[in-house]
Structure formats: C-alpha cells, structure tokens
Design a protein around this motif. Structure first.
Motif, PDB file in Angstrom:
ATOM      1  N   UNK A 307       0.848  -1.183   0.000  1.00 40.84           N
ATOM      2  CA  UNK A 307       0.000   0.000   0.000  1.00 40.84           C
ATOM      3  C   UNK A 307       0.886   1.235   0.000  1.00 40.84           C
ATOM      4  N   UNK A 308       0.325   2.346  -0.369  1.00 44.31           N
ATOM      5  CA  UNK A 308       1.051   3.609  -0.290  1.00 44.31           C
ATOM      6  C   UNK A 308       0.543   4.401   0.915  1.00 44.31           C
ATOM      7  N   UNK A 339       6.639  10.955  12.178  1.00 45.10           N
ATOM      8  CA  UNK A 339       6.474  10.413  10.823  1.00 45.10           C
ATOM      9  C   UNK A 339       7.788  10.477  10.052  1.00 45.10           C
ATOM     10  N   UNK A 340       8.551  11.527  10.285  1.00 47.78           N
ATOM     11  CA  UNK A 340       9.861  11.649   9.642  1.00 47.78           C
ATOM     12  C   UNK A 340      10.805  10.555  10.142  1.00 47.78           C
ATOM     13  N   UNK A 341      10.768  10.284  11.457  1.00 41.79           N
ATOM     14  CA  UNK A 341      11.593   9.202  12.012  1.00 41.79           C
ATOM     15  C   UNK A 341      11.183   7.844  11.438  1.00 41.79           C
ATOM     16  N   UNK A 347      11.483  14.618   2.152  1.00 42.97           N
ATOM     17  CA  UNK A 347      11.806  14.529   0.725  1.00 42.97           C
ATOM     18  C   UNK A 347      12.229  13.143   0.264  1.00 42.97           C
ATOM     19  N   UNK A 348      12.896  12.360   1.092  1.00 38.07           N
ATOM     20  CA  UNK A 348      13.380  11.034   0.681  1.00 38.07           C
ATOM     21  C   UNK A 348      12.635   9.909   1.395  1.00 38.07           C
ATOM     22  N   UNK A 349      11.394  10.161   1.729  1.00 40.87           N
ATOM     23  CA  UNK A 349      10.628   9.181   2.492  1.00 40.87           C
ATOM     24  C   UNK A 349      10.284   7.955   1.633  1.00 40.87           C
ATOM     25  N   UNK A 350      10.090   6.842   2.308  1.00 37.86           N
ATOM     26  CA  UNK A 350       9.670   5.595   1.672  1.00 37.86           C
ATOM     27  C   UNK A 350       8.212   5.351   2.041  1.00 37.86           C
ATOM     28  N   UNK A 364       5.868   0.407  10.718  1.00 38.12           N
ATOM     29  CA  UNK A 364       5.868   1.852  10.438  1.00 38.12           C
ATOM     30  C   UNK A 364       4.453   2.368  10.265  1.00 38.12           C
ATOM     31  N   UNK A 365       3.617   1.595   9.555  1.00 30.64           N
ATOM     32  CA  UNK A 365       2.229   2.006   9.342  1.00 30.64           C
ATOM     33  C   UNK A 365       1.465   2.019  10.656  1.00 30.64           C
ATOM     34  N   UNK A 366       1.639   0.974  11.453  1.00 34.74           N
ATOM     35  CA  UNK A 366       0.932   0.885  12.729  1.00 34.74           C
ATOM     36  C   UNK A 366       1.319   2.038  13.660  1.00 34.74           C
ATOM     37  N   UNK A 367       2.616   2.327  13.748  1.00 33.79           N
ATOM     38  CA  UNK A 367       3.074   3.420  14.607  1.00 33.79           C
ATOM     39  C   UNK A 367       2.510   4.755  14.129  1.00 33.79           C
ATOM     40  N   UNK A 368       2.507   4.958  12.816  1.00 30.28           N
ATOM     41  CA  UNK A 368       1.990   6.216  12.268  1.00 30.28           C
ATOM     42  C   UNK A 368       0.512   6.394  12.612  1.00 30.28           C
ATOM     43  N   UNK A 369      -0.260   5.333  12.453  1.00 27.78           N
ATOM     44  CA  UNK A 369      -1.690   5.429  12.756  1.00 27.78           C
ATOM     45  C   UNK A 369      -1.917   5.701  14.246  1.00 27.78           C
ATOM     46  N   UNK A 370      -1.181   5.002  15.068  1.00 31.14           N
ATOM     47  CA  UNK A 370      -1.332   5.216  16.504  1.00 31.14           C
ATOM     48  C   UNK A 370      -1.012   6.657  16.897  1.00 31.14           C
ATOM     49  N   UNK A 371       0.070   7.183  16.334  1.00 30.86           N
ATOM     50  CA  UNK A 371       0.514   8.528  16.703  1.00 30.86           C
ATOM     51  C   UNK A 371      -0.451   9.596  16.196  1.00 30.86           C
TER      52      UNK A 371
END
Length: 470
Positions: A307-308, A339-341, A347-350, A364-371
């Motif tokens: 997914x993106x 999110x940057x971490x 600019x160079x995010x994956x 990474x997705x789970x942490x982002x959603x939680x935060x």
C-alpha cells in the motif's frame, strides 16, 4: 507488452525454437538430453545412489529418492568447476569475454539474473560448451509473467506486480537494442554468442532460467578473508523443488585436499522412498515466487500486499472507520517529526507499506496510525518507536486510539479489495473452467492476494472486538 516478446527465438546453436507460452510440464531444450547425473559424476561430483530424476505432481521434473535416505546424508556434491558463474572459462576467447562484460554493465543490479543470463546464452550458443549437458536439460519455456499473453498479465489485477512485469518487459526490449548496437561491428571471433542473433525473447528465456534456478552463494575470498556473494547455477541441485518445510539444505565447505569450495546438498531429515528432494527457496512473497519462479503457493505465510502511505487515503479510511476528524493530511509538528523518524514524511521518504506476512501490519504504518490518531503527545513520549511499531504491544496509547487505528487498517483493506475488478468467488468459479496455464496462474495469484487481505481484516476485527470487550 510489445508483440516482439511473443516471437520465437530460434537462432542459437543447439536450440529448438523457444515458445513463450507457459506449459504445465515444459519440455527440455533437446528431446533426449544427456544424462545429467552421469555427467556430474564424470566431472568429479557426487550423487547419492538413491537419487533419480522423475516427473513430479506439482512442479514438473525434480529429484526423487528411490529408497529411504537417512538424515545427514550427502545427497549431491559439486566441485567448484561445475557451477555456472558469470566470468571467464579456460576455453573462452578474451575479447569475447570482454564483450560480455561490456554488455553486463548495462544490466541494473536488481535484474542480476540477466547478467548471469548473458553467460548462459553464451554457453548455449558455443559449440562444444562444457556446460552443454546441463544446458540441454533446462526447460524450453518458463511460466513467468513476462511470457504471459497480454490479457493474462492484466488478469493478475495487482498493480505492484503489473509494474514489475512491465518494467522487465521494457528492459528486455531496450536491452535487445543495446545488445545489437554493441555487437554489430564485432569480428566473428570476438562475438560473445558465436555470431548468433539474440532477441528479447531469448534474453527473457535466459533471465528466467537464472532467476528460477540460480543460488547466491559464497565465491572467492577477498583480501580481507571474507568471501564474495556470487550468483551461480548449480547443475542437478537446481532440480530440487521448493518447500517451506524442506528435507534438504545447501551447504558449502572447502575440500581438504585443494581448499576448493564444494557445494553440497545434505539431507536435513530422513527422506522416505519416493519423496521429492525439497529446498527452501526463501521466505518470499507471492509476487517474487511468480515473477522469478513461475508458480503460486497457496496460503503463502510470507505473502503481503503493498500500500502507499497516502494522507488523503488515510483520512478517508479513518472517516469510514468512524473517526470524526482525522488529521493525516495536516499532522501537528510533533506528529510530523515522528512520521519523519518512520521515514513516512520528508523529501526522501519511503511511502511503501505492507500488510500481511510475519508482521501482519508493517510496524511503520501501525506506529503512524497510533501517533496521528492519538493527539496525545505526553502519552506518546512514554513509549519508544519500537513499542509503537509492535502489534504485540496492546494499545500503548489507549484502547480508543488502538480501536481507531485497527479499524482504519480494516477500512484500508476494504479499499484495497475494491481495486480488484473481480471477487474471490468469481475467480474460484473461473478456475474450475478449462483455462490456459497462464490464466490459471493469474487466477491463483489474485485469489492469494485477496484471501490475504480478507485474513488481515478478520484478524484485526477480532482484535477490535477483544479491545471493546475490555
């Protein structure tokens, strides 16, 4: 895909015409090739007396035990001159090898199989090649998607795989042009393919032969004592088929007499009579198994969907999951920093994230959603990123946030399923019809992907129920 990929490549010495259609049990390059086991033994290799080549049920030709073989037994051993590697041979003209090296410089590292494929084509074209007894036993066709009819490429229905298939097809068509340009003015003795024409279909055959059969093993020693990692084709050994529960394994060891590196296959468990010899090709996704090997493994535990990480999509998914005002499109500064971490902002995010496989939800997705769904900076500061990325850590930022995060992922799954134009039941109905081998592979692949998404939804929905019960 260009129709050029559908042409037959019949210009190489020793060669029967190549067809690009996949076959359930593809024939070998010559009708009655030399005895491969006998050749390995003549060249100083070892083959256990109870091993034979036989037609299998699932993967075609393979190695089978003719009687019980004890655990720990040596099954096959190849001295270092038998594996086919990219590089010179004693009978290879220096200028011919230089031309091959020059061509290999045009091959990107991610398509490493094409580099060794050039060597394979060179030996296939050379009269009297040392490796001809091996090469003549290779399949005439491969069931990888680059050789699918255009309609069956579309039938895969999965954008990340379609991208990779089209990328490989474009590379082969462009590489054919580069190859013809590089070789057009060479003297016959300097020609790496003995003056024979090589088109995109022949290149595709070689790349597929390598990607489906080669192993990355230790090569020569570097000055610091470490060994290089070298792709190589292992005659006879590469007839072992795949299993996540293998009964054999590849080992390398130095021969005591001359310190040459031996490549061996050893029985990892007792092998019963009539059992196939099985190696684990790797814990790979269904994409890679189909793309490189040409088969689909049902219920592959290592499969995942890509997914993106898209802020607008996540806002929509969160709202569908019942979150009143998600702010993925406008995270606060402290959320943006996290999110940057996670390499999901900047600019160079994956932005490629996955569902399924060992993690179920990529950390990474789970942490982002939680935060982002928490809005509680103080609660977040009590946990490190590894904790926030772990699904086994239950509700680190509170049950409400956890429920919102998991429901958002379920909504993402619903959206992902909606991108497939057919449903699983329709695909299963089509499978029962008399379809072509390539259509069958495409159907099996997309059923696997959709089933994975459904499994993720079920797992996360159960977790939500348990959380709400608390």
């Amino acid at each position: 895909m260009s129709s050029k990929m559908m042409l037959m490549a019949n210009s190489l010495t020793h060669v029967r015409p190549l067809t690009c259609a996949a076959a359930v049990y593809p024939s070998r390059l010559v009708a009655q090739p030399p005895d491969l086991i006998k050749w390995v033994k003549i060249e100083g290799g070892f083959v256990h007396k109870s091993i034979k080549i036989a037609q299998g049920d699932s993967f075609g030709l393979g190695l089978v035990a003719s009687e019980d073989i004890p655990k720990g037994s040596d099954l096959i051993a190849l001295p270092q001159h038998i594996p086919l590697k990219f590089g010179g041979s004693s009978s290879e003209p220096e200028n011919s090898h230089s031309a091959l090296i020059k061509l290999a410089q045009h091959v990107p590292e991610e398509l490493w199989a094409m580099k060794l494929g050039l060597k394979l084509l060179q030996e296939r074209a050379r009269k009297g090649s040392f490796w001809w007894p091996y090469i003549s036993n290779l399949p005439e066709t491969y069931s990888v998607p680059i050789f699918f009819p255009g309609e069956d490429i579309k039938n895969l229905q999965y954008a990340p795989l379609l991208y990779q298939v089209n990328k490989r097809c474009r590379f082969l068509l462009e590489f054919e042009k580069i190859l013809k340009h590089e070789l057009e003015n060479l003297k016959p003795d300097d020609h790496p393919f003995s003056g024979q024409d090589v088109d995109s279909s022949a290149l595709g055959w070689a790349m597929s032969a390598v990607s489906s059969r080669a192993f990355r093993l230790y090569g020569g020693k570097r000055p610091d004592g470490t060994r290089s990692n070298v792709p190589m084709m292992l005659p006879l050994i590469d007839m072992c088929n795949h299993s996540f529960d293998p009964n054999a394994e590849i080992v390398q060891e130095e021969a005591n007499s001359n310190r040459n590196m031996l490549v061996k296959v050893v029985a990892g468990k007792e092998i019963k009579q009539s059992d196939p010899l099985l190696l684990n090709y790797g814990c790979l996704s269904s994409d890679l198994f189909l793309l490189d090997y040409g088969f689909v493994i049902p219920s592959n535990p290592y499969d995942c969907i890509e997914l993106k990480y898209d802020a607008a999509l996540l806002d929509a998914a969160s709202m569908a999951a019942g979150v009143s005002s998600p702010n993925f499109s406008s995270p606060s500064p402290w959320q943006q920093q996290i999110l940057s971490h996670l390499n999901l902002d900047g600019p160079n995010s994956d932005l490629k994230v996955t569902l399924g496989g060992g993690e179920l939800v990529e950390g990474r997705l789970l942490a982002a959603l939680r935060v982002v769904l928490s809005n509680d900076e103080e609660a977040m500061k009590q946990h490190d990123l590894e904790t926030l990325k772990s699904l086994t850590v239950e509700a680190p930022l509170g049950i409400s946030t956890e429920v919102s995060a998991l429901r958002t992922i379920v909504a993402l799954c619903v959206i992902a399923l909606g991108h497939f134009p057919t449903k699983i039941m329709e695909d299963e109905s089509l499978l029962k019809q008399n379809v072509s081998p390539t259509t069958e592979l495409a159907l099996q692949f997309r059923i696997q992907k959709k089933s994975l998404i459904v499994d993720v939804m079920r797992d996360l929905s159960k977790r939500v129920k348990l959380l709400l019960a608390k």
